[in-house]
Design a protein around this motif. Structure first.
Motif, PDB file in Angstrom:
ATOM      1  N   GLN A 119       0.833  -1.204   0.000  1.00 44.58           N
ATOM      2  CA  GLN A 119       0.000   0.000   0.000  1.00 44.58           C
ATOM      3  C   GLN A 119       0.873   1.262   0.000  1.00 44.58           C
ATOM      4  O   GLN A 119       0.578   2.241  -0.687  1.00 44.58           O
ATOM      5  CB  GLN A 119      -0.920  -0.013   1.229  1.00 44.58           C
ATOM      6  N   LEU A 120       1.958   1.225   0.758  1.00 42.08           N
ATOM      7  CA  LEU A 120       2.876   2.364   0.817  1.00 42.08           C
ATOM      8  C   LEU A 120       3.520   2.615  -0.544  1.00 42.08           C
ATOM      9  O   LEU A 120       3.613   3.761  -0.998  1.00 42.08           O
ATOM     10  CB  LEU A 120       3.947   2.108   1.875  1.00 42.08           C
ATOM     11  N   LEU A 121       3.943   1.538  -1.215  1.00 41.89           N
ATOM     12  CA  LEU A 121       4.534   1.693  -2.548  1.00 41.89           C
ATOM     13  C   LEU A 121       3.527   2.242  -3.540  1.00 41.89           C
ATOM     14  O   LEU A 121       3.859   3.074  -4.386  1.00 41.89           O
ATOM     15  CB  LEU A 121       5.080   0.346  -3.043  1.00 41.89           C
ATOM     16  N   GLN A 122       2.267   1.802  -3.453  1.00 40.30           N
ATOM     17  CA  GLN A 122       1.240   2.324  -4.347  1.00 40.30           C
ATOM     18  C   GLN A 122       1.022   3.811  -4.097  1.00 40.30           C
ATOM     19  O   GLN A 122       0.839   4.581  -5.055  1.00 40.30           O
ATOM     20  CB  GLN A 122      -0.072   1.553  -4.157  1.00 40.30           C
ATOM     21  N   ASN A 123       1.042   4.230  -2.835  1.00 43.62           N
ATOM     22  CA  ASN A 123       0.879   5.656  -2.534  1.00 43.62           C
ATOM     23  C   ASN A 123       2.045   6.471  -3.075  1.00 43.62           C
ATOM     24  O   ASN A 123       1.850   7.560  -3.615  1.00 43.62           O
ATOM     25  CB  ASN A 123       0.757   5.868  -1.023  1.00 43.62           C
ATOM     26  N   ILE A 124       3.260   5.944  -2.939  1.00 40.18           N
ATOM     27  CA  ILE A 124       4.440   6.652  -3.450  1.00 40.18           C
ATOM     28  C   ILE A 124       4.364   6.757  -4.970  1.00 40.18           C
ATOM     29  O   ILE A 124       4.636   7.815  -5.545  1.00 40.18           O
ATOM     30  CB  ILE A 124       5.732   5.942  -2.995  1.00 40.18           C
ATOM     31  N   TYR A 125       3.976   5.675  -5.636  1.00 37.76           N
ATOM     32  CA  TYR A 125       3.883   5.699  -7.091  1.00 37.76           C
ATOM     33  C   TYR A 125       2.784   6.630  -7.571  1.00 37.76           C
ATOM     34  O   TYR A 125       2.871   7.201  -8.655  1.00 37.76           O
ATOM     35  CB  TYR A 125       3.653   4.292  -7.652  1.00 37.76           C
ATOM     36  N   SER A 126       1.743   6.806  -6.803  1.00 38.17           N
ATOM     37  CA  SER A 126       0.666   7.701  -7.233  1.00 38.17           C
ATOM     38  C   SER A 126       1.016   9.166  -6.965  1.00 38.17           C
ATOM     39  O   SER A 126       0.556  10.051  -7.673  1.00 38.17           O
ATOM     40  CB  SER A 126      -0.645   7.340  -6.540  1.00 38.17           C
ATOM     41  N   ILE A 127       1.857   9.441  -5.969  1.00 35.85           N
ATOM     42  CA  ILE A 127       2.215  10.816  -5.639  1.00 35.85           C
ATOM     43  C   ILE A 127       3.468  11.272  -6.403  1.00 35.85           C
ATOM     44  O   ILE A 127       3.632  12.460  -6.675  1.00 35.85           O
ATOM     45  CB  ILE A 127       2.440  10.943  -4.114  1.00 35.85           C
ATOM     46  N   ALA A 128       4.329  10.361  -6.776  1.00 39.05           N
ATOM     47  CA  ALA A 128       5.612  10.700  -7.401  1.00 39.05           C
ATOM     48  C   ALA A 128       5.470  11.569  -8.656  1.00 39.05           C
ATOM     49  O   ALA A 128       6.189  12.566  -8.784  1.00 39.05           O
ATOM     50  CB  ALA A 128       6.403   9.434  -7.693  1.00 39.05           C
ATOM     51  N   PRO A 129       4.577  11.269  -9.596  1.00 42.42           N
ATOM     52  CA  PRO A 129       4.484  12.138 -10.785  1.00 42.42           C
ATOM     53  C   PRO A 129       4.072  13.570 -10.439  1.00 42.42           C
ATOM     54  O   PRO A 129       4.575  14.526 -11.037  1.00 42.42           O
ATOM     55  CB  PRO A 129       3.418  11.468 -11.652  1.00 42.42           C
ATOM     56  N   VAL A 130       3.195  13.712  -9.457  1.00 51.09           N
ATOM     57  CA  VAL A 130       2.764  15.056  -9.062  1.00 51.09           C
ATOM     58  C   VAL A 130       3.935  15.818  -8.455  1.00 51.09           C
ATOM     59  O   VAL A 130       4.171  16.991  -8.785  1.00 51.09           O
ATOM     60  CB  VAL A 130       1.580  14.970  -8.065  1.00 51.09           C
ATOM     61  N   LEU A 131       4.695  15.175  -7.590  1.00 54.33           N
ATOM     62  CA  LEU A 131       5.862  15.822  -7.001  1.00 54.33           C
ATOM     63  C   LEU A 131       6.906  16.176  -8.064  1.00 54.33           C
ATOM     64  O   LEU A 131       7.525  17.236  -8.018  1.00 54.33           O
ATOM     65  CB  LEU A 131       6.487  14.922  -5.937  1.00 54.33           C
ATOM     66  N   PHE A 132       7.087  15.289  -9.031  1.00 59.86           N
ATOM     67  CA  PHE A 132       8.042  15.529 -10.107  1.00 59.86           C
ATOM     68  C   PHE A 132       7.640  16.750 -10.930  1.00 59.86           C
ATOM     69  O   PHE A 132       8.481  17.598 -11.257  1.00 59.86           O
ATOM     70  CB  PHE A 132       8.150  14.288 -10.995  1.00 59.86           C
ATOM     71  N   VAL A 133       6.364  16.869 -11.238  1.00 56.79           N
ATOM     72  CA  VAL A 133       5.877  18.018 -12.010  1.00 56.79           C
ATOM     73  C   VAL A 133       6.041  19.306 -11.196  1.00 56.79           C
ATOM     74  O   VAL A 133       6.437  20.346 -11.735  1.00 56.79           O
ATOM     75  CB  VAL A 133       4.411  17.808 -12.437  1.00 56.79           C
ATOM     76  N   ILE A 134       5.769  19.247  -9.901  1.00 52.80           N
ATOM     77  CA  ILE A 134       5.939  20.433  -9.053  1.00 52.80           C
ATOM     78  C   ILE A 134       7.402  20.868  -9.029  1.00 52.80           C
ATOM     79  O   ILE A 134       7.716  22.066  -9.117  1.00 52.80           O
ATOM     80  CB  ILE A 134       5.408  20.152  -7.630  1.00 52.80           C
ATOM     81  N   VAL A 135       8.318  19.908  -8.939  1.00 56.36           N
ATOM     82  CA  VAL A 135       9.746  20.234  -8.943  1.00 56.36           C
ATOM     83  C   VAL A 135      10.156  20.842 -10.284  1.00 56.36           C
ATOM     84  O   VAL A 135      10.904  21.829 -10.330  1.00 56.36           O
ATOM     85  CB  VAL A 135      10.588  18.977  -8.617  1.00 56.36           C
ATOM     86  N   LEU A 136       9.667  20.285 -11.391  1.00 59.12           N
ATOM     87  CA  LEU A 136      10.004  20.838 -12.709  1.00 59.12           C
ATOM     88  C   LEU A 136       9.477  22.257 -12.881  1.00 59.12           C
ATOM     89  O   LEU A 136      10.174  23.132 -13.409  1.00 59.12           O
ATOM     90  CB  LEU A 136       9.442  19.943 -13.818  1.00 59.12           C
ATOM     91  N   ILE A 137       8.256  22.502 -12.441  1.00 61.04           N
ATOM     92  CA  ILE A 137       7.687  23.844 -12.545  1.00 61.04           C
ATOM     93  C   ILE A 137       8.473  24.819 -11.674  1.00 61.04           C
ATOM     94  O   ILE A 137       8.771  25.947 -12.083  1.00 61.04           O
ATOM     95  CB  ILE A 137       6.187  23.830 -12.171  1.00 61.04           C
ATOM     96  N   GLY A 138       8.846  24.388 -10.481  1.00 65.80           N
ATOM     97  CA  GLY A 138       9.657  25.239  -9.610  1.00 65.80           C
ATOM     98  C   GLY A 138      11.008  25.561 -10.225  1.00 65.80           C
ATOM     99  O   GLY A 138      11.488  26.699 -10.135  1.00 65.80           O
ATOM    100  N   ALA A 139      11.628  24.577 -10.860  1.00 67.99           N
ATOM    101  CA  ALA A 139      12.918  24.812 -11.513  1.00 67.99           C
ATOM    102  C   ALA A 139      12.772  25.784 -12.686  1.00 67.99           C
ATOM    103  O   ALA A 139      13.625  26.651 -12.893  1.00 67.99           O
ATOM    104  CB  ALA A 139      13.509  23.493 -11.985  1.00 67.99           C
TER     105      ALA A 139
END
Length: 64
Positions: A3-23
């Motif tokens: 369940q933890l891995l599924q949560n990380i995989y579902s949140i990871a793309p959103v965090l990645f996009v936020i980091v790219l926009i911030g950069a």
């Protein structure tokens, strides 16, 4: 654990996009800040070319 891995995989793309926009925003801010504080902004293009041409003349005079 699964369940933890599924949560990380579902949140990871959103965090990645936020980091790219911030950069991207940080990069644009840096470019604007560098252009604003550039020492060449005091002089127009014609003045800069005049200085450059005279600097080349002075260098040639010093070499000969």
């Amino acid at each position: 654990m699964a369940q933890l891995l599924q949560n990380i995989y579902s949140i990871a793309p959103v965090l990645f996009v936020i980091v790219l926009i911030g950069a991207a925003i940080g990069g644009f801010w840096l470019m604007i800040a560098i252009r604003k504080n550039s020492p060449y902004n005091r002089f127009h293009l014609g003045d800069r070319l005049f200085f450059k041409r005279n600097a080349n003349r002075l260098r040639r005079m010093q070499l000969h």
